[in-house]
Enzyme design. Sequence first.
Site, mmCIF file in Angstrom:
data_model
loop_
_atom_site.group_PDB
_atom_site.id
_atom_site.type_symbol
_atom_site.label_atom_id
_atom_site.label_comp_id
_atom_site.label_asym_id
_atom_site.label_seq_id
_atom_site.Cartn_x
_atom_site.Cartn_y
_atom_site.Cartn_z
ATOM 1 N N ARG A 109 68.844 81.243 137.865
ATOM 2 C CA ARG A 109 67.922 82.227 137.319
ATOM 3 C C ARG A 109 66.535 81.619 137.346
ATOM 4 O O ARG A 109 66.384 80.398 137.177
ATOM 5 C CB ARG A 109 68.252 82.551 135.852
ATOM 6 C CG ARG A 109 69.275 83.645 135.634
ATOM 7 C CD ARG A 109 68.723 85.031 136.003
ATOM 8 N NE ARG A 109 69.686 86.089 135.739
ATOM 9 C CZ ARG A 109 70.636 86.490 136.593
ATOM 10 N NH1 ARG A 109 70.765 85.929 137.769
ATOM 11 N NH2 ARG A 109 71.457 87.470 136.250
ATOM 12 N N HIS A 119 66.497 87.108 145.531
ATOM 13 C CA HIS A 119 67.601 87.274 144.576
ATOM 14 C C HIS A 119 68.743 88.094 145.192
ATOM 15 O O HIS A 119 69.104 89.177 144.704
ATOM 16 C CB HIS A 119 67.091 87.935 143.281
ATOM 17 C CG HIS A 119 67.991 87.681 142.105
ATOM 18 N ND1 HIS A 119 67.519 87.567 140.817
ATOM 19 C CD2 HIS A 119 69.327 87.529 142.015
ATOM 20 C CE1 HIS A 119 68.536 87.354 139.988
ATOM 21 N NE2 HIS A 119 69.642 87.334 140.701
ATOM 22 N N GLU A 136 60.128 86.873 138.570
ATOM 23 C CA GLU A 136 60.383 87.664 139.772
ATOM 24 C C GLU A 136 60.307 89.166 139.445
ATOM 25 O O GLU A 136 60.592 89.553 138.313
ATOM 26 C CB GLU A 136 61.751 87.296 140.377
ATOM 27 C CG GLU A 136 62.938 87.584 139.475
ATOM 28 C CD GLU A 136 64.251 87.069 140.067
ATOM 29 O OE1 GLU A 136 64.329 85.893 140.457
ATOM 30 O OE2 GLU A 136 65.199 87.877 140.121
ATOM 31 N N ARG A 180 82.255 78.842 137.285
ATOM 32 C CA ARG A 180 83.058 79.324 138.410
ATOM 33 C C ARG A 180 82.331 79.181 139.738
ATOM 34 O O ARG A 180 82.921 78.763 140.747
ATOM 35 C CB ARG A 180 83.424 80.799 138.182
ATOM 36 C CG ARG A 180 84.402 81.007 137.055
ATOM 37 C CD ARG A 180 84.467 82.468 136.660
ATOM 38 N NE ARG A 180 83.320 82.789 135.818
ATOM 39 C CZ ARG A 180 83.378 83.443 134.658
ATOM 40 N NH1 ARG A 180 84.523 83.893 134.228
ATOM 41 N NH2 ARG A 180 82.297 83.681 133.946
ATOM 42 N N ILE A 181 81.037 79.532 139.752
ATOM 43 C CA ILE A 181 80.298 79.484 141.023
ATOM 44 C C ILE A 181 80.056 78.028 141.429
ATOM 45 O O ILE A 181 80.198 77.663 142.599
ATOM 46 C CB ILE A 181 78.976 80.277 140.908
ATOM 47 C CG1 ILE A 181 79.286 81.764 140.652
ATOM 48 C CG2 ILE A 181 78.133 80.131 142.180
ATOM 49 C CD1 ILE A 181 78.076 82.620 140.286
HETATM 50 C C1 DGY Z 1 74.006 88.294 138.753
HETATM 51 O O1 DGY Z 1 75.000 88.999 138.865
HETATM 52 O O2 DGY Z 1 73.705 87.721 137.706
HETATM 53 C C2 DGY Z 1 73.138 88.165 139.948
HETATM 54 O O3 DGY Z 1 72.172 87.167 139.777
HETATM 55 C C3 DGY Z 1 72.475 89.492 140.257
HETATM 56 O O4 DGY Z 1 71.608 89.812 139.197
#
Ligand code: DGY
Length: 334
Positions: free
Chosen positions: A242, A289, A271, A159-160
Site C-alpha cells: 500500500r 495499482h 495515489e 498469504r501473498i
Molecule cells: C486489494 O485488494 O487490496 C488490492 O490492493 C486492490 O485494491
Amino acid sequence: MADRKAVVLVARRTFDDAIARLREHFEVRVNDDDAVWPQDELIRRLQGVQGVYITGSEQIDATLLDACPDLRAVCSMAVGYNNVDLPACTARGVLVSNAPDVLTETTADFGFALMMATARRISESEHFLRRGEWHKWSYDMFAGSDVHGSTLGILGMGRIGQAIARRGHLGFGMRVIYHNRSRLAPALEAPLAAQWVEKDALLQQADHLVIVVPYSPASHHAIGARELGLMKPSATLTNIARGGVVDDAALAQALATRRIAAAGLDVFEGEPQVHPGLLTVPNVVLTPHIASASIPTRLAMSHLAVDNLIAALSGGRPPTALNPELLNRGAEPA
Ligand code: DGY
C-alpha cells in the site's frame, strides 16, 4: 420494511454478473460513471441504503457511519481494508468484509513479475528503445542483477508473501528471508526454506526486497531514508502493499542518488498522484495499482463481495467477515 427489499449501493463500476446477482436480492443503485465520489456525495448516496459494495477507494469512517444510520454492511472487493475504520463499524453494528485468498496467487505473480522487471531493467530499456536510442549492442547495455540464486527479502509474510516466497524458492532457487511481526509456524517455513530475520538484517541482506505488509499506522513509512540506507547499493525494492508503507520522497531520493539500484512500485502515497521525483528517475518501474488485476481474479473478488453482501443482509454468515463477533452477538438482519 418486512417485505421491502434492502437497498444496496455499488460504489464503483463492477462486473455485470455481480450486479445481476445483487439485483436478485436487493434494490441496487450503481455508479454508472465510475466516479470516485467525494465523501459528501458518498454520504448523500448512502441515505436509505443498508449495504454498500466498495473498493479500496472509498473511505468508511465514523463521520460517514454517523451520517448513514441505515447502513448495516460494508463489503469490499479488496483484500486491503485500511480505508475502513473497522472499530467504528463494529461499534455501530455494521458488518465489514474484505476479499482475501482469491487474489493471492495473481498478486504474487505480479509482485514477482515487477521484481523481475525491476532487476532486469525491462521498463527502462523499453523506453530507450521506443525513444529510438538503440543504435548498437554493447556488453553492459541495461545489465541488471540476477534474480535466480539471489536473496529474496520479504517484508510481511502473510498469504501473498508466502506465495512470492514459494515462487522464489521453488522456481528461482532463491534464498528466502523474511520479517514479519510473528514468525511462521515451522510447517509453513520449511517448504519455503524461509528464515525469519530482524528487519534491519532483512534490509542489509536482501538482493531483492519485496514489500507485502498491510498498511496501518504501525507500518506507516516502515521504509524511509534510514531503512533505504541499510540496503545494498545493488539491491532492488518492490512495493505491492500500500502507498504509505514506503516514504516515496525518500525512495525517489535513494533512486536518484543510486543509493539502491532500482524499484518497482504498484502503489503510491496519495495515489493516483505519484511523487514527481519518481516520475523523473529512470531506475523505477511504475504501475497503477494493478497487482490483482487479472480478469478471473477481479471477477472472483467481485463475487466474493457479493456473497458477503447477500449473507450480511439476509441474516447469514458472510464468508469473509472482518468483524464476525457481530454475528455471534446476533446482528439484526436488514
Ligand atoms: C486489494 O485488494 O487490496 C488490492 O490492493 C486492490 O485494491
